[in-house]
Each structure stands twice: as C-alpha cells, then as structure tokens.
Design a protein around this motif. Structure first.
Motif, PDB file in Angstrom:
ATOM      1  N   VAL A  61       0.550   7.185   8.271  1.00 13.47           N
ATOM      2  CA  VAL A  61       1.215   5.917   7.669  1.00 13.47           C
ATOM      3  C   VAL A  61       0.469   4.670   7.475  1.00 13.47           C
ATOM      4  O   VAL A  61       0.238   3.845   6.530  1.00 13.47           O
ATOM      5  N   SER A  62      -0.133   4.448   8.731  1.00 16.18           N
ATOM      6  CA  SER A  62      -1.151   3.373   8.666  1.00 16.18           C
ATOM      7  C   SER A  62      -2.453   3.433   7.603  1.00 16.18           C
ATOM      8  O   SER A  62      -2.489   2.365   7.070  1.00 16.18           O
ATOM      9  N   GLY A  63      -2.820   4.590   7.616  1.00 14.61           N
ATOM     10  CA  GLY A  63      -3.976   4.869   6.611  1.00 14.61           C
ATOM     11  C   GLY A  63      -3.510   4.534   5.127  1.00 14.61           C
ATOM     12  O   GLY A  63      -4.291   4.156   4.371  1.00 14.61           O
ATOM     13  N   THR A  64      -2.206   5.104   5.206  1.00 15.89           N
ATOM     14  CA  THR A  64      -1.585   4.783   3.664  1.00 15.89           C
ATOM     15  C   THR A  64      -1.615   3.342   3.332  1.00 15.89           C
ATOM     16  O   THR A  64      -1.990   2.952   2.085  1.00 15.89           O
ATOM     17  N   LEU A  65      -0.978   2.560   4.288  1.00 18.12           N
ATOM     18  CA  LEU A  65      -1.081   1.181   3.925  1.00 18.12           C
ATOM     19  C   LEU A  65      -2.381   0.427   3.827  1.00 18.12           C
ATOM     20  O   LEU A  65      -2.347  -0.418   3.054  1.00 18.12           O
ATOM     21  N   THR A  66      -3.363   0.760   4.681  1.00 17.45           N
ATOM     22  CA  THR A  66      -4.629   0.252   4.418  1.00 17.45           C
ATOM     23  C   THR A  66      -5.251   0.497   2.985  1.00 17.45           C
ATOM     24  O   THR A  66      -5.710  -0.354   2.487  1.00 17.45           O
ATOM     25  N   PRO A  72      -7.016  -1.897  -5.985  1.00 17.86           N
ATOM     26  CA  PRO A  72      -6.794  -2.723  -7.059  1.00 17.86           C
ATOM     27  C   PRO A  72      -5.633  -2.029  -7.981  1.00 17.86           C
ATOM     28  O   PRO A  72      -5.288  -2.851  -8.937  1.00 17.86           O
ATOM     29  N   LEU A  73      -5.158  -0.964  -7.582  1.00 16.39           N
ATOM     30  CA  LEU A  73      -4.114  -0.261  -8.526  1.00 16.39           C
ATOM     31  C   LEU A  73      -3.190   0.280  -7.512  1.00 16.39           C
ATOM     32  O   LEU A  73      -3.238   0.139  -6.133  1.00 16.39           O
ATOM     33  N   SER A  74      -1.925   0.573  -8.062  1.00  8.73           N
ATOM     34  CA  SER A  74      -0.739   1.306  -7.094  1.00  8.73           C
ATOM     35  C   SER A  74      -0.628   2.544  -7.325  1.00  8.73           C
ATOM     36  O   SER A  74       0.240   2.762  -8.309  1.00  8.73           O
ATOM     37  N   PRO A  75      -1.474   3.684  -6.615  1.00  6.95           N
ATOM     38  CA  PRO A  75      -1.329   4.905  -6.836  1.00  6.95           C
ATOM     39  C   PRO A  75       0.343   5.460  -6.384  1.00  6.95           C
ATOM     40  O   PRO A  75       0.987   4.757  -5.607  1.00  6.95           O
ATOM     41  N   PRO A  76       0.891   6.618  -6.858  1.00  2.00           N
ATOM     42  CA  PRO A  76       1.848   7.175  -6.119  1.00  2.00           C
ATOM     43  C   PRO A  76       1.941   7.190  -4.546  1.00  2.00           C
ATOM     44  O   PRO A  76       0.848   7.813  -3.832  1.00  2.00           O
ATOM     45  N   VAL A  77       2.621   6.735  -3.807  1.00  2.00           N
ATOM     46  CA  VAL A  77       2.755   6.468  -2.507  1.00  2.00           C
ATOM     47  C   VAL A  77       2.734   7.796  -1.823  1.00  2.00           C
ATOM     48  O   VAL A  77       1.873   7.923  -0.764  1.00  2.00           O
ATOM     49  N   VAL A  78       3.411   8.818  -2.450  1.00  2.00           N
ATOM     50  CA  VAL A  78       3.882  10.218  -1.470  1.00  2.00           C
ATOM     51  C   VAL A  78       2.425  10.793  -1.924  1.00  2.00           C
ATOM     52  O   VAL A  78       1.897  11.236  -0.629  1.00  2.00           O
ATOM     53  N   ARG A  79       1.570  10.890  -2.919  1.00  2.00           N
ATOM     54  CA  ARG A  79       0.557  11.218  -3.074  1.00  2.00           C
ATOM     55  C   ARG A  79      -0.664  10.831  -2.046  1.00  2.00           C
ATOM     56  O   ARG A  79      -1.326  11.454  -1.651  1.00  2.00           O
ATOM     57  N   LEU A  80      -0.610   9.530  -2.131  1.00  2.00           N
ATOM     58  CA  LEU A  80      -1.557   8.817  -1.297  1.00  2.00           C
ATOM     59  C   LEU A  80      -1.527   9.129   0.176  1.00  2.00           C
ATOM     60  O   LEU A  80      -2.292   9.332   0.957  1.00  2.00           O
ATOM     61  N   PHE A  81      -0.434   8.999   0.639  1.00  2.00           N
ATOM     62  CA  PHE A  81      -0.081   9.508   2.096  1.00  2.00           C
ATOM     63  C   PHE A  81      -0.595  11.043   2.222  1.00  2.00           C
ATOM     64  O   PHE A  81      -1.175  11.322   3.106  1.00  2.00           O
ATOM     65  N   ALA A  82      -0.268  12.102   1.226  1.00  2.00           N
ATOM     66  CA  ALA A  82      -0.790  13.328   1.375  1.00  2.00           C
ATOM     67  C   ALA A  82      -2.178  13.363   1.413  1.00  2.00           C
ATOM     68  O   ALA A  82      -3.025  14.105   2.090  1.00  2.00           O
ATOM     69  N   VAL A  83      -3.141  12.299   0.703  1.00  2.00           N
ATOM     70  CA  VAL A  83      -4.536  12.388   0.777  1.00  2.00           C
ATOM     71  C   VAL A  83      -4.810  11.909   2.156  1.00  2.00           C
ATOM     72  O   VAL A  83      -5.844  12.357   2.492  1.00  2.00           O
TER      73      VAL A  83
END
Length: 327
Positions: A61-66, A72-83
């Motif tokens: 979660v911390s890595g997702t927030l960083t 500069p954009l807002s990607p899908p949060v769930v996908r970003l967390f999975a990444v």
C-alpha cells in the motif's frame, strides 16, 4: 488463430511460466534460508507474527501511495497496487531494486507515458524514498538519546569480536578504495566529471519535479506519506518479530537499528538487500544491546516475513499481469 495471435499468446505464456520458474529457482537454491526461517518462527507468538504479516501487506500500500504521488496521471489504483506486489517479487531477484523499477516502468508505458516521463516518475519516487529514509534515521537518532549513548558505549573491540562487527570498517575501506579508483579512472578519461555533471542534471530535474508536486497538496501527501511509511513499516515488521520471539525492544530503538543497518546495506547493490542487510542489520541490533544469537534469529524471522512470505503472491501476480499484458 492468426500467426500473430499465436506468437502473442506464446510470449504471454512465457512471461507467466518464467515468473513461476524463477520463484522455484530461488526456493531451490536457498532451501536452508526457508528451513531456518521456519524453525526460528515455529515457536514464535502467532498474534505478533500476524502484525508482521499485516505490515508486509501495508508495504505494498505504501508503494502504491508513493507511485500515485510521483505520477503525472491517475492510473487504476487496484492495478497499480498489483504492480507493486509483482514488483516486490522482481526486486528480490534483481540487484538494487532494478526489478521493481522495470515492472513499474512497463506498466506506466502501457498507461501511455513516454519513456522519459515513466523513468522520471520512478526516479522521483526513489529519491523521495531515500530522502525519507535518511530523515527517519536522523529523527529517531535524536528521539532516542539513551539508545545513542548506549550504542556509543559499546566497546569497539568487543563489537568487532562479533561475527557481524567487521562490516562497518570493511565497508568504509571498500568505499574509500572505490572512490580512489573512480578518481584514477576520471583522471584519464574524464569519467568522474561526466558522471558528476549527469548526476547534477538529474538532481536538478528531480528537485524541479518535487517543487511541482509540493504545489499540489494531494500529490505531496501521497508521495511523502508513502515514502515515510515504507521504512517505518519495515521497522514494525522487525519489532513484531522480536516481540514474537520474546525479545522485546522499544519501537524507537528497533527503528533506529533498522534505519542504520538498511542505510549501510543500500551501498551494496545486492538483490533485495540480500547479503548486505544480512550483515548490517544484526550488527545494528547488537549495537543497541541484543546478544548476537538473538540478533541472528531476529534477522531470520524478519527475512522470512519480508522475503519468503511475499514471494509466492508476488510471482503469481507478476505472471497474471504479464499474461494480461498489463505490464
């Protein structure tokens, strides 16, 4: 099915199989680490291990927030967390966090960012992490004067008798030799001057990007909140492992030991800090008063929770993201 579709499917399957095969290779090559970690934690307190596991999940979660703050954009949060889950696996099988950088970079390219923007976002997040880590080290050192005094009173001679006590002087000598080698190389080919100019230009770009983020309160909170909570969560894992092993230390003391040990180990670009942290972290724990045997047990427990437990979900997530061409 068209030939191009067959090739695409084959590539996706290869990515997925490669991630899982890499996981199996890591486990097969280091079975002793798994066995020792399980043996160390077999008699540990389950509730405290549950806290350590929760802190490991919060690291993603911390890595997702960083990442959200640096982008500069807002990607899908769930996908970003999975990444971030997949990137944590890649980090443990590549030196100096290069695997996580590559996974995030591929994801951002899929989101439409240019190579320059994707790389700049990753550099910005890494710079924030380094800055936050050093700030945390200074803060806990100031906040724990008794710990600092105690560590300073540990006789150097007795510390060097410990199996891990040689790492600080040896590391200092190694860095000095590398610095001298760089100067000698630079005297002939201008390597030092070129690298210095490149580093200065990169630092300037990073500072300008951070200034732009500070003008956006939302991005600033996400970037620096994620950067600061990362090392704090690692310290919380170590704190919970020590509690589970019935060797409690104050949280501020554990945070100081972790911050110092990991800061020194970061100078050595080993996969996931393996090798370097395995020496510097026990040395830091010994410096704040733990017996060497307890420090080694704490390291095994910490390593098991932060490396071996996240490996299977990380490898599986990497395989899924690759097969679906998200990265």
């Amino acid at each position: 099915m068209r030939p191009g579709s067959w090739r695409s499917a084959a590539v996706q399957c290869a990515w997925a199989a490669g991630a899982l095969a890499l996981l199996a290779l890591v486990v097969v090559r280091q079975p002793a680490a798994v066995v020792q970690g399980l043996r160390t934690l077999s008699t540990a307190s389950t509730p405290w291990l549950g806290l350590a596991g929760a802190a490991v999940v919060l690291l993603w979660v911390s890595g997702t927030l960083t990442q959200l703050g640096a982008l500069p954009l807002s990607p899908p949060v769930v996908r970003l967390f999975a990444v971030q889950v997949a990137g944590s696996f890649a980090n443990h099988v590549s030196p100096a966090g290069a695997g996580g950088f590559a996974v995030n970079f591929r994801f951002l390219r899929r989101q439409g960012l240019t190579r320059e923007s994707a790389a700049a976002s990753q550099v910005l997040g890494s710079a924030a992490g380094v800055t936050a880590h050093l700030a945390l080290l200074v803060t806990v050192a100031v906040a724990a004067p008794r710990v600092e005094q105690h560590a300073a009173l540990v006789p150097l001679r007795s510390l060097l008798r410990e199996p891990t006590g040689w790492v600080v002087p040896a590391g200092a000598v190694l860095l000095l030799l590398l610095g001298l080698l760089g100067v000698m190389t630079g005297a002939r080919g201008g390597w030092v001057a070129t690298r210095t100019r490149a580093a200065a230009a990169g630092a300037r770009r990073t500072l300008l990007a951070q200034a732009a983020i500070l003008r956006d309160p939302r991005r600033a909170v996400l970037l620096w909140g994620g950067a600061v909570t990362g090392p704090l969560l690692h310290a919380l894992v170590l704190f919970a492992v020590l509690r589970a092993l019935d060797h409690p230390l104050p949280l501020v003391t554990v945070t100081l030991a972790y911050s110092a040990g990991s800061a020194i180990s970061a100078l050595v670009p080993s996969p996931g800090g393996l090798g370097a942290l395995d020496v510097t972290l026990p040395a830091a724990l010994v410096a704040v008063g733990l017996p060497a045997s307890v420090a080694v047990d704490a390291l095994l427990g910490y390593r098991f929770m932060t490396v071996w437990v996240p490996l299977p979900p990380g490898a599986a997530t990497l395989a899924v993201l690759s097969s679906r061409r998200i990265i």
